[in-house]
Design a protein around this motif. Structure first.
Motif, PDB file in Angstrom:
ATOM      1  N   ARG A  42      -1.880 -20.267 -31.203  1.00 20.93           N
ATOM      2  CA  ARG A  42      -2.927 -20.419 -32.205  1.00 20.93           C
ATOM      3  C   ARG A  42      -4.143 -19.581 -31.813  1.00 20.93           C
ATOM      4  NH1 ARG A  42      -7.185 -23.270 -30.387  1.00 20.93           N
ATOM      5  NH2 ARG A  42      -6.907 -24.718 -28.640  1.00 20.93           N
ATOM      6  N   LYS A  43      -5.111 -19.500 -32.718  1.00 21.68           N
ATOM      7  CA  LYS A  43      -6.358 -18.799 -32.425  1.00 21.68           C
ATOM      8  C   LYS A  43      -7.067 -19.475 -31.245  1.00 21.68           C
ATOM      9  CE  LYS A  43      -7.305 -17.397 -37.223  1.00 21.68           C
ATOM     10  NZ  LYS A  43      -7.505 -15.944 -37.068  1.00 21.68           N
TER      11      LYS A  43
ATOM     12  N   TRP B  43      -2.834 -18.388 -35.434  1.00 20.74           N
ATOM     13  CA  TRP B  43      -3.036 -19.182 -36.636  1.00 20.74           C
ATOM     14  C   TRP B  43      -4.093 -20.243 -36.328  1.00 20.74           C
ATOM     15  CZ3 TRP B  43       1.470 -19.020 -33.728  1.00 20.74           C
ATOM     16  CH2 TRP B  43       1.745 -20.147 -32.950  1.00 20.74           C
ATOM     17  N   TRP B  44      -4.691 -20.812 -37.375  1.00 18.16           N
ATOM     18  CA  TRP B  44      -5.631 -21.909 -37.168  1.00 18.16           C
ATOM     19  C   TRP B  44      -4.872 -23.130 -36.670  1.00 18.16           C
ATOM     20  CZ3 TRP B  44     -10.522 -20.783 -36.833  1.00 18.16           C
ATOM     21  CH2 TRP B  44     -11.044 -19.704 -37.555  1.00 18.16           C
TER      22      TRP B  44
ATOM     23  N   PRO C  87       2.497 -22.496 -41.790  1.00 18.18           N
ATOM     24  CA  PRO C  87       2.557 -21.096 -42.237  1.00 18.18           C
ATOM     25  C   PRO C  87       2.098 -20.865 -43.671  1.00 18.18           C
ATOM     26  CG  PRO C  87       4.505 -21.611 -40.960  1.00 18.18           C
ATOM     27  CD  PRO C  87       3.771 -22.906 -41.157  1.00 18.18           C
TER      28      PRO C  87
ATOM     29  N   GLU D 255      -0.505 -21.859 -44.961  1.00  9.07           N
ATOM     30  CA  GLU D 255      -1.954 -21.663 -44.940  1.00  9.07           C
ATOM     31  C   GLU D 255      -2.369 -20.493 -44.052  1.00  9.07           C
ATOM     32  OE1 GLU D 255      -3.971 -25.905 -45.331  1.00  9.07           O
ATOM     33  OE2 GLU D 255      -2.366 -25.947 -43.854  1.00  9.07           O
ATOM     34  N   THR D 256      -1.414 -19.822 -43.462  1.00  4.97           N
ATOM     35  CA  THR D 256      -1.695 -18.645 -42.639  1.00  4.97           C
ATOM     36  C   THR D 256      -1.559 -17.397 -43.493  1.00  4.97           C
ATOM     37  OG1 THR D 256      -0.910 -19.739 -40.632  1.00  4.97           O
ATOM     38  CG2 THR D 256      -0.978 -17.340 -40.599  1.00  4.97           C
TER      39      THR D 256
ATOM     40  N   THR E 113      -0.904 -11.826 -41.372  1.00  3.10           N
ATOM     41  CA  THR E 113      -0.798 -12.380 -40.017  1.00  3.10           C
ATOM     42  C   THR E 113       0.644 -12.757 -39.703  1.00  3.10           C
ATOM     43  OG1 THR E 113      -3.068 -13.217 -40.025  1.00  3.10           O
ATOM     44  CG2 THR E 113      -1.533 -14.256 -38.494  1.00  3.10           C
ATOM     45  N   LYS E 114       1.302 -13.401 -40.656  1.00  2.69           N
ATOM     46  CA  LYS E 114       2.706 -13.786 -40.430  1.00  2.69           C
ATOM     47  C   LYS E 114       3.593 -12.559 -40.261  1.00  2.69           C
ATOM     48  CE  LYS E 114       2.646 -16.546 -44.055  1.00  2.69           C
ATOM     49  NZ  LYS E 114       3.005 -17.546 -45.100  1.00  2.69           N
TER      50      LYS E 114
ATOM     51  N   HIS F  75       5.500 -22.005 -37.070  1.00  3.91           N
ATOM     52  CA  HIS F  75       5.174 -20.589 -36.906  1.00  3.91           C
ATOM     53  C   HIS F  75       6.225 -19.867 -36.057  1.00  3.91           C
ATOM     54  CE1 HIS F  75       1.137 -21.590 -38.490  1.00  3.91           C
ATOM     55  NE2 HIS F  75       1.120 -20.319 -38.830  1.00  3.91           N
TER      56      HIS F  75
ATOM     57  N   ILE G 118      -8.166 -17.203 -44.293  1.00  4.16           N
ATOM     58  CA  ILE G 118      -7.041 -18.110 -44.496  1.00  4.16           C
ATOM     59  C   ILE G 118      -6.222 -17.603 -45.678  1.00  4.16           C
ATOM     60  CG2 ILE G 118      -8.217 -20.138 -43.559  1.00  4.16           C
ATOM     61  CD1 ILE G 118      -8.774 -21.023 -46.419  1.00  4.16           C
TER      62      ILE G 118
END
Length: 534
Positions: A20-21, A68-69, A74, A76-77, A81-82, A117, A341
């Motif tokens: 995650r971030k 990711w947050w 996923p 909401e990602t 990024t994915k 993820h 997001i």
């Protein structure tokens, strides 16, 4: 091959750090490589590669991925990024290091986010994964990993079990010895041995799909950017040197709660960002920005996925109040959207319902502002739009491709660009011109029915004819209706509400005119009838 006594020796080791971030991927990568290969203070927004030599034995290549947050799944990602996470393993890493910060609590929701993820990479990803437990002050509270799991629940135990019990503790505050790194790489060798000497291989079809999507994103982004330039040039040609500039710009900021509307207002007015507080009342702020006197109305937000019916009446009343706070009316309604997001169909439905609540004509005066674009780095805003998919693209289409981006680094020039776009939007709404057909409504299934395409040459021809007709009937229009000096002018756009603007008499034949275009269209019809055209 047995993992005991016959461990496969590797000279070159490829690692991919996922998490995650702010989980500590950068500092863990630096500890492993023994050098400052990754920027610790900056958020990772693209795949970054570092190289190093460990103990004179291993040449190590490490790839750090965007995160990711913490609690997000996923959906909401962000799509880009994915895709970058998937691309990070395209070279076939010997090990995927799942980085978890031991100094924070790992909750069940965060565990689900980790599982989903990593699931993007394929079913056998767990056979090639080692949990890398980052820590700094963790030892002051817990003595062992088992002690940690016993006191903080089974979330970590569940993840370690999916990785076949593989984990490694990494103290990033002590680099005096490379012992902990050598032990980690030996574990990597043992895992590769247990996998029959194989490294992780991404499914070829998945890899090809992502590559095709990325190519389409780049191509569509270029077309979107070119389209905006063509539209601006067409307006410039239509004005033919006539001044379209405004002395004052009045705008209203709308969006969901925590979208950053207040920080946007601070940025526009060039004032220090105030302490974060929730906006509960519509408020107007004023300032001088370059050559413009600017009035900004900040409004309360709705919950991210809330429908209009679920939004409290007080919030809806404040939205309506905000419309009337800068008489004679706003030049622009600015929809603030987070670029950090994913933008989903649920976001679209909430925005569409709340903006439409302000009246049917509001969309012609609406511009989408993508906030916090630091999160996409050097990725162009057009690529972000194309990457996010149909929902965000539909919103941009509804606003006739009017959009702008803000971040923390670009300074006053980005505000100037925003205000200039608002000027051109007002100019476009104040002349007689051909509009593209409205897009069909967003369907429950999440698909968009595309509007009928207009061939460029035909569009140019019809617009030319419209300009000629406008010139021919201008005198006739003046004889039929006298437009007040300010009503419908570029400098003073009309209200969005259903009330009759104060510049019109009560017994006027017009209902609330949305802008100069609607007044002129009505007058043109009368003029044509009088001239015997119709």
């Amino acid at each position: 091959m047995s993992a005991k006594g016959n461990t496969k020796k590797l000279e070159d080791i490829r690692l991919t750090l996922i998490g995650r971030k702010w989980s500590g991927k950068s500092i863990a990568g630096n500890t492993i490589l023994g050098c400052e290969a990754f920027h610790v203070d900056d958020e990772t927004i693209k795949n970054t590669t570092g190289h190093g030599e460990v103990a004179g034995r291993w040449r190590v290549t490490a790839v750090e991925t965007p995160g990711w947050w913490k609690p997000f799944d996923p959906r909401e990602t962000m799509e880009l990024t994915k895709m970058k996470i998937i691309q990070s393993v395209s070279q076939g890493p010997h090990a995927i290091l799942l980085v978890i910060d031991m100094d924070t609590v790992l909750e069940e929701k965060s565990t689900n986010a980790i599982e989903s993820h990593l699931g993007l990479l394929g079913g056998d990803v767990w056979d090639h994964t080692i949990v890398l437990l980052n820590y700094g002050v963790w030892r002051k509270t817990f003595t062992t990993v088992t002690d940690y799991m016993d006191k903080r629940g089974n979330s970590l135990r569940k993840i370690i079990k999916k990785c076949g019990g593989r984990y490694h503790l990494l103290n990033n505050t002590d680099r005096t010895s490379d012992t902990q790194v050598r032990e980690l790489l030996i574990k990597v060798e043992k895992m590769v041995t247990s996998n029959g000497g194989k490294f992780f291989e991404l499914d070829a079809a998945l890899a090809q799909s992502v590559e095709s999507k990325m190519k389409a994103v780049r191509e569509n982004a270029k077309r979107r950017e070119d389209s905006a330039i063509i539209e601006r040039n067409a307006l410039s040609e239509m004005y033919q040197g006539e001044d379209h500039r405004l002395a004052e710009i009045r705008l209203m900021l709308v969006g969901w709660t925590l979208s950053g509307k207040t920080s946007v207002a601070d940025t526009i007015l060039g004032v220090p960002t105030a302490e974060k507080t929730k906006t509960i009342r519509s408020t107007e702020r004023r300032g001088q920005v370059g050559r413009w006197a600017v009035r900004v109305v900040d409004t309360p937000g709705w919950w991210r996925f809330a429908s209009l019916n679920e939004t409290p009446e007080m919030v809806k009343q404040e939205l309506v109040k905000g419309v009337s706070m800068s008489p004679p009316g706003h030049h622009a309604v600015v929809v603030v959207v987070c670029a950090c997001i994913a933008f989903t169909e649920a976001h679209l439905r909430a925005i569409r319902e709340h903006i439409s609540y302000l009246g049917p004509d509001v969309w012609r005066h609406t511009l989408v502002l993508l906030n916090w674009c630091d999160a996409i780095g050097k990725t162009s805003v057009e690529e972000f739009i194309e990457g996010e998919g149909k929902a965000l693209q539909w919103l941009l289409g509804k606003c006739e491709n009017r959009y702008h981006s803000l971040n923390r680094d670009d300074g006053p020039s980005q505000v100037t660009g925003l205000l200039e776009k608002i000027e051109w939007m007002v100019a476009g709404n104040s002349v007689l011109r051909l509009h593209r057909p409205e897009m069909e409504e967003w369907e429950d299934g999440g698909t968009v029915i595309d509007s009928v395409p207009v061939e460029a040459q035909l569009l140019e021809l019809v617009e030319k004819m419209c300009r000629q007709r406008e010139a021919e009937f201008w005198e006739s229009i003046r004889r039929v209706v006298v437009i007040p000096e300010k009503a419908g002018s570029i400098a003073d756009p009309p209200y969005f509400s259903n009330e009759v603007p104060p510049s019109f008499e009560e017994d006027t034949d017009y209902e609330s005119s949305s802008d100069c275009y609607s007044m002129m269209s009505h007058s043109l019809q009368e003029a044509e009838t009088q001239e015997g055209i119709i």
